[in-house]
Design an enzyme around this catalytic site. Structure first.
Site, PDB file in Angstrom:
ATOM      1  N   ASP A  58       0.719  -1.161   0.212  1.00  0.00           N
ATOM      2  CA  ASP A  58       0.019  -0.044   0.137  1.00  0.00           C
ATOM      3  C   ASP A  58       1.049   1.278  -0.138  1.00  0.00           C
ATOM      4  O   ASP A  58       1.636   1.459   0.830  1.00  0.00           O
ATOM      5  CB  ASP A  58      -0.910  -0.094   1.356  1.00  0.00           C
ATOM      6  CG  ASP A  58      -1.722   1.173   1.378  1.00  0.00           C
ATOM      7  OD1 ASP A  58      -1.768   2.107   0.501  1.00  0.00           O
ATOM      8  OD2 ASP A  58      -2.393   1.150   2.330  1.00  0.00           O
ATOM      9  N   SER A 124      -5.958  14.172 -14.754  1.00  0.00           N
ATOM     10  CA  SER A 124      -7.256  13.810 -15.463  1.00  0.00           C
ATOM     11  C   SER A 124      -7.678  15.067 -15.961  1.00  0.00           C
ATOM     12  O   SER A 124      -7.476  16.176 -15.378  1.00  0.00           O
ATOM     13  CB  SER A 124      -8.102  13.397 -14.350  1.00  0.00           C
ATOM     14  OG  SER A 124      -9.497  13.255 -14.780  1.00  0.00           O
ATOM     15  N   TYR A 152     -12.734  13.530  -5.736  1.00  0.00           N
ATOM     16  CA  TYR A 152     -11.545  12.749  -6.436  1.00  0.00           C
ATOM     17  C   TYR A 152     -10.955  13.807  -7.427  1.00  0.00           C
ATOM     18  O   TYR A 152      -9.622  13.812  -7.718  1.00  0.00           O
ATOM     19  CB  TYR A 152     -12.290  11.671  -7.328  1.00  0.00           C
ATOM     20  CG  TYR A 152     -11.504  11.309  -8.838  1.00  0.00           C
ATOM     21  CD1 TYR A 152     -10.288  10.594  -8.301  1.00  0.00           C
ATOM     22  CD2 TYR A 152     -11.420  11.662 -10.121  1.00  0.00           C
ATOM     23  CE1 TYR A 152      -9.569  10.040  -9.485  1.00  0.00           C
ATOM     24  CE2 TYR A 152     -10.803  11.423 -10.973  1.00  0.00           C
ATOM     25  CZ  TYR A 152      -9.620  10.654 -10.691  1.00  0.00           C
ATOM     26  OH  TYR A 152      -8.792  10.108 -11.808  1.00  0.00           O
ATOM     27  N   LYS A 156      -6.726  15.140  -7.859  1.00  0.00           N
ATOM     28  CA  LYS A 156      -5.846  15.393  -8.923  1.00  0.00           C
ATOM     29  C   LYS A 156      -5.261  16.673  -8.939  1.00  0.00           C
ATOM     30  O   LYS A 156      -4.079  17.125  -9.366  1.00  0.00           O
ATOM     31  CB  LYS A 156      -6.531  15.018 -10.166  1.00  0.00           C
ATOM     32  CG  LYS A 156      -7.038  13.496 -10.165  1.00  0.00           C
ATOM     33  CD  LYS A 156      -5.789  12.565 -10.460  1.00  0.00           C
ATOM     34  CE  LYS A 156      -6.246  11.218 -10.477  1.00  0.00           C
ATOM     35  NZ  LYS A 156      -4.919  10.283 -10.553  1.00  0.00           N
ATOM     36  N   ARG A 234     -18.043  13.331 -25.071  1.00  0.00           N
ATOM     37  CA  ARG A 234     -16.610  13.190 -24.777  1.00  0.00           C
ATOM     38  C   ARG A 234     -15.537  12.851 -25.496  1.00  0.00           C
ATOM     39  O   ARG A 234     -15.947  12.556 -26.561  1.00  0.00           O
ATOM     40  CB  ARG A 234     -16.492  11.981 -23.561  1.00  0.00           C
ATOM     41  CG  ARG A 234     -17.420  12.418 -22.233  1.00  0.00           C
ATOM     42  CD  ARG A 234     -16.949  13.479 -21.499  1.00  0.00           C
ATOM     43  NE  ARG A 234     -17.823  13.819 -20.143  1.00  0.00           N
ATOM     44  CZ  ARG A 234     -19.055  14.344 -20.202  1.00  0.00           C
ATOM     45  NH1 ARG A 234     -19.546  15.179 -21.314  1.00  0.00           N
ATOM     46  NH2 ARG A 234     -19.844  14.676 -19.040  1.00  0.00           N
TER      47      ARG A 234
HETATM   48  P1  NAD Z   1      -7.252   1.234 -11.859  1.00  0.00           P
HETATM   49  O1  NAD Z   1      -8.174   1.292 -10.528  1.00  0.00           O
HETATM   50  O2  NAD Z   1      -7.398   0.310 -12.660  1.00  0.00           O
HETATM   51  O3  NAD Z   1      -5.874   1.253 -11.328  1.00  0.00           O
HETATM   52  C1  NAD Z   1      -5.343   1.902 -10.179  1.00  0.00           C
HETATM   53  C2  NAD Z   1      -4.311   0.891  -9.705  1.00  0.00           C
HETATM   54  O4  NAD Z   1      -3.917   1.419  -8.423  1.00  0.00           O
HETATM   55  C3  NAD Z   1      -5.267  -0.357  -9.228  1.00  0.00           C
HETATM   56  O5  NAD Z   1      -4.338  -1.486  -9.766  1.00  0.00           O
HETATM   57  C4  NAD Z   1      -5.320  -0.439  -7.744  1.00  0.00           C
HETATM   58  O6  NAD Z   1      -5.169  -1.555  -7.161  1.00  0.00           O
HETATM   59  C5  NAD Z   1      -3.961   0.513  -7.235  1.00  0.00           C
HETATM   60  N1  NAD Z   1      -4.032   1.116  -5.957  1.00  0.00           N
HETATM   61  C6  NAD Z   1      -4.884   1.820  -5.581  1.00  0.00           C
HETATM   62  N2  NAD Z   1      -4.487   2.320  -4.486  1.00  0.00           N
HETATM   63  C7  NAD Z   1      -3.272   1.815  -4.126  1.00  0.00           C
HETATM   64  C8  NAD Z   1      -2.598   2.139  -3.080  1.00  0.00           C
HETATM   65  N3  NAD Z   1      -2.756   2.807  -1.977  1.00  0.00           N
HETATM   66  N4  NAD Z   1      -1.259   1.529  -3.152  1.00  0.00           N
HETATM   67  C9  NAD Z   1      -0.993   0.654  -4.147  1.00  0.00           C
HETATM   68  N5  NAD Z   1      -1.701   0.592  -5.316  1.00  0.00           N
HETATM   69  C10 NAD Z   1      -2.872   1.259  -5.081  1.00  0.00           C
HETATM   70  O7  NAD Z   1      -7.615   2.747 -12.426  1.00  0.00           O
HETATM   71  P2  NAD Z   1      -7.147   3.122 -14.008  1.00  0.00           P
HETATM   72  O8  NAD Z   1      -8.156   3.388 -14.646  1.00  0.00           O
HETATM   73  O9  NAD Z   1      -5.901   2.112 -14.529  1.00  0.00           O
HETATM   74  O10 NAD Z   1      -6.460   4.499 -13.701  1.00  0.00           O
HETATM   75  C11 NAD Z   1      -5.206   4.920 -13.331  1.00  0.00           C
HETATM   76  C12 NAD Z   1      -4.845   6.353 -12.972  1.00  0.00           C
HETATM   77  O11 NAD Z   1      -5.337   7.092 -13.976  1.00  0.00           O
HETATM   78  C13 NAD Z   1      -5.618   6.502 -11.597  1.00  0.00           C
HETATM   79  O12 NAD Z   1      -4.686   7.636 -10.976  1.00  0.00           O
HETATM   80  C14 NAD Z   1      -6.611   7.201 -12.248  1.00  0.00           C
HETATM   81  O13 NAD Z   1      -7.172   8.378 -11.349  1.00  0.00           O
HETATM   82  C15 NAD Z   1      -6.121   8.199 -13.559  1.00  0.00           C
HETATM   83  N6  NAD Z   1      -7.360   8.140 -14.406  1.00  0.00           N
HETATM   84  C16 NAD Z   1      -8.080   7.297 -14.791  1.00  0.00           C
HETATM   85  C17 NAD Z   1      -9.092   7.815 -15.909  1.00  0.00           C
HETATM   86  C18 NAD Z   1     -10.068   6.865 -16.267  1.00  0.00           C
HETATM   87  O14 NAD Z   1     -10.940   7.073 -16.863  1.00  0.00           O
HETATM   88  N7  NAD Z   1      -9.676   5.060 -16.193  1.00  0.00           N
HETATM   89  C19 NAD Z   1      -9.009   8.857 -16.304  1.00  0.00           C
HETATM   90  C20 NAD Z   1      -8.071   9.868 -15.863  1.00  0.00           C
HETATM   91  C21 NAD Z   1      -7.297   9.501 -15.073  1.00  0.00           C
HETATM   92  C1  WQD Z   2     -19.204   9.537 -20.220  1.00  0.00           C
HETATM   93  C2  WQD Z   2     -20.578  10.168 -20.751  1.00  0.00           C
HETATM   94  C3  WQD Z   2     -22.111  10.621 -18.943  1.00  0.00           C
HETATM   95  C4  WQD Z   2     -22.456   6.309 -17.870  1.00  0.00           C
HETATM   96  C5  WQD Z   2     -15.191  10.199 -15.719  1.00  0.00           C
HETATM   97  C6  WQD Z   2     -14.589  10.929 -14.719  1.00  0.00           C
HETATM   98  C7  WQD Z   2     -13.379  11.485 -15.039  1.00  0.00           C
HETATM   99  C8  WQD Z   2     -12.389  10.721 -15.700  1.00  0.00           C
HETATM  100  C9  WQD Z   2     -13.139   9.919 -16.800  1.00  0.00           C
HETATM  101  C10 WQD Z   2     -10.868   9.823 -14.190  1.00  0.00           C
HETATM  102  C11 WQD Z   2     -21.063  11.401 -19.759  1.00  0.00           C
HETATM  103  C12 WQD Z   2     -22.512   9.198 -20.077  1.00  0.00           C
HETATM  104  C13 WQD Z   2     -21.957   7.457 -18.323  1.00  0.00           C
HETATM  105  C14 WQD Z   2     -23.827   5.927 -17.861  1.00  0.00           C
HETATM  106  C15 WQD Z   2     -24.232   7.726 -19.276  1.00  0.00           C
HETATM  107  N1  WQD Z   2     -12.018   9.713 -14.758  1.00  0.00           N
HETATM  108  N2  WQD Z   2     -23.136   8.402 -19.221  1.00  0.00           N
HETATM  109  N3  WQD Z   2     -24.604   6.535 -18.677  1.00  0.00           N
HETATM  110  O1  WQD Z   2     -17.967  11.522 -16.598  1.00  0.00           O
HETATM  111  O2  WQD Z   2     -16.890  11.912 -18.742  1.00  0.00           O
HETATM  112  O3  WQD Z   2     -15.457  10.967 -16.948  1.00  0.00           O
HETATM  113  O4  WQD Z   2     -14.285   9.254 -16.066  1.00  0.00           O
HETATM  114  O5  WQD Z   2     -10.234  10.848 -13.962  1.00  0.00           O
HETATM  115  O6  WQD Z   2     -12.701  12.165 -14.015  1.00  0.00           O
HETATM  116  O7  WQD Z   2     -15.459  12.043 -14.263  1.00  0.00           O
HETATM  117  O8  WQD Z   2     -17.032   9.468 -18.089  1.00  0.00           O
HETATM  118  O9  WQD Z   2     -17.789   7.425 -18.901  1.00  0.00           O
HETATM  119  O10 WQD Z   2     -18.619   8.322 -16.618  1.00  0.00           O
HETATM  120  O11 WQD Z   2     -19.183   9.388 -18.967  1.00  0.00           O
HETATM  121  O12 WQD Z   2     -25.030   8.322 -20.130  1.00  0.00           O
HETATM  122  O13 WQD Z   2     -24.107   4.789 -17.306  1.00  0.00           O
HETATM  123  O14 WQD Z   2     -21.458   9.047 -20.766  1.00  0.00           O
HETATM  124  O15 WQD Z   2     -23.410  11.445 -18.688  1.00  0.00           O
HETATM  125  O16 WQD Z   2     -21.841  12.081 -20.717  1.00  0.00           O
HETATM  126  P1  WQD Z   2     -17.078  11.142 -17.637  1.00  0.00           P
HETATM  127  P2  WQD Z   2     -18.341   8.535 -18.145  1.00  0.00           P
END
Ligand code: NAD
Ligand code: WQD
Length: 340
Positions: A58, A124, A152, A156, A234
């Site tokens: 962790d 993000s 969240y 960031k 998006r």
């Molecule tokens: P994810 O949850 O699949 O991956 C995150 C990983 O971090 C997981 O494997 C989890 O087990 C691990 N983790 C969480 N807390 C931890 C801790 N305290 N110590 C060690 N490991 C830990 O998420 P993802 O979609 O792969 O996203 C990766 C990164 O990108 C995240 O920081 C997320 O906020 C960022 N991000 C994701 C998205 C998205 O839509 N997926 C969009 C923008 C930014």
């Molecule tokens: C996309 C579009 C919803 C689900 C989120 C986080 C952002 C980033 C990426 C981490 C929107 C619509 C969605 C559903 C729907 N994550 N929708 N029905 O909200 O753009 O971004 O993920 O950093 O921080 O906020 O992504 O995939 O949730 O939504 O109609 O069941 O789909 O309203 O228009 P979002 P999303």
């Protein structure tokens, strides 16, 4: 290069691990598997024929992080580890701030102690909060933190500031903040992909689970937005394009802190995603229009020009490619890694 991926077992980290290994880099993953499965890394090893060094810890626990990383040598870090569910962060703000901020503070201290100077951070598009009226495509000059609606997103924005302040006190630090738009899709093999626990928060994994029969229908959050068909728009970026963006960032690091949008520059509506997924899967995706989700914006699209020019990186995969690859993953793994 020897690269430490914190959170490297997760959705995006596992794809980055694969791309780095294929390029000949060495990969160490530190993960607590709180939101991922070790099976993802076994599949990365199978696909690449290479080994991933895995450390389970962790990162938010300083003593555990110190113990895990004390004897490891690495040249660079990509920092994915953290909690990422927007709704959950509203319900459990302390947990989100504690995990995401402490993980980053611990990591930065350990990097400084070990004199590891290269850092790529998973930020993000959420840091842009609620953009000013009339801003169509967001570039990196947009203000950060204005109108962020959930803890969240604040983690960031705060981590971006923490990295900036630490770099001021440690000028040798080379950091890049990658502001992802909406990552979707999977490796084309279908061996790794997005495996959300519980009900998916994000659109494409929800659509994928409807297509595969795990969920009855999609709820479309609002159809009265000022967009072409009234549903939210998006910028969906294929996770393999995103992974390649990390490689480009690692190779363009220099002392300082630089933010880059990783997006395609093109926007698609919810209904366009449903149509593309229906075509890719050959499955019906039943949906109903429901009330808008609190905090959602009508449109969020990247201006990726800075990354295109300075990182010499651009997206090459389409929304149709992402739907096809997501469907290959979902249909081969209807219950995600749990079924493995
Ligand atoms: P994810 O949850 O699949 O991956 C995150 C990983 O971090 C997981 O494997 C989890 O087990 C691990 N983790 C969480 N807390 C931890 C801790 N305290 N110590 C060690 N490991 C830990 O998420 P993802 O979609 O792969 O996203 C990766 C990164 O990108 C995240 O920081 C997320 O906020 C960022 N991000 C994701 C998205 C998205 O839509 N997926 C969009 C923008 C930014
Ligand atoms: C996309 C579009 C919803 C689900 C989120 C986080 C952002 C980033 C990426 C981490 C929107 C619509 C969605 C559903 C729907 N994550 N929708 N029905 O909200 O753009 O971004 O993920 O950093 O921080 O906020 O992504 O995939 O949730 O939504 O109609 O069941 O789909 O309203 O228009 P979002 P999303």
């Amino acid at each position: 290069m020897r690269v430490l991926l914190t959170g490297g077992a997760g959705y995006i980290g596992s794809h980055v691990a694969l791309v780095l290994l294929e390029r000949g880099d060495d990969v160490i993953v530190l993960d607590d598997f709180s939101n991922s499965s070790p099976e993802a890394l076994r599949r990365v090893e199978k696909l690449t024929g290479k080994t991933v060094q895995v450390v389970e810890a962790d990162l938010a626990d300083r003593a555990a992080a110190d113990a895990a990383l004390a004897d490891l040598e690495f040249d660079a870090v990509v920092h994915f580890a953290g909690l990422k569910a927007v709704g959950e962060s509203v319900a459990q703000p302390s947990r989100y701030y504690r995990t995401n901020l402490n993980s980053t503070l611990n990591l930065l201290d350990i990097m400084r102690d070990k004199d590891v100077r290269k850092l790529v951070f998973s930020s993000s598009a959420t840091v842009y909060g609620t953009p000013a009226a009339g801003v169509e495509r967001l570039d990196e000059t947009q203000p950060v933190g204005c109108g962020v609606t959930n803890p969240y997103g604040w983690t960031k924005a705060m981590i971006e500031q923490i990295i900036t302040d630490v770099q001021r006190s440690w000028p040798e630090l080379e950091a890049v903040l990658l502001r992802y738009f909406n990552p979707v899709g999977a490796h084309p093999s279908g061996e790794i992909g997005e495996d959300p626990s519980g009900i998916p928060n994000n659109l494409m994994p929800f659509v994928a689970q409807v297509a595969v029969g795990r969920r009855e229908k999609l709820a479309v959050f609002g159809d009265q937005y000022p967009t072409a068909d009234g549903t939210g728009v998006r910028d969906y970026i294929h996770v393999m394009d995103l992974a390649e963006g990390h490689v480009a960032a690692l190779h363009h690091l220099q002392p300082g802190v630089e933010a880059y949008n990783l997006g395609s520059g093109e926007g698609y509506s919810v209904l366009e995603v449903v149509k593309a997924y229906t075509d890719a899967s050959g499955k019906q995706i039943p949906y109903e229009i429901v009330a808008p989700r609190a905090g959602d914006l009508a449109t969020l699209v990247a201006d990726p020009a800075k990354a295109n020019e300075r990182l010499d990186w651009r997206t090459t995969r389409s929304l149709d490619d992402a739907c096809r690859d997501s469907w290959t993953w979902q249909s081969q793994n209807p219950n995600g890694f749990a079924g493995a």
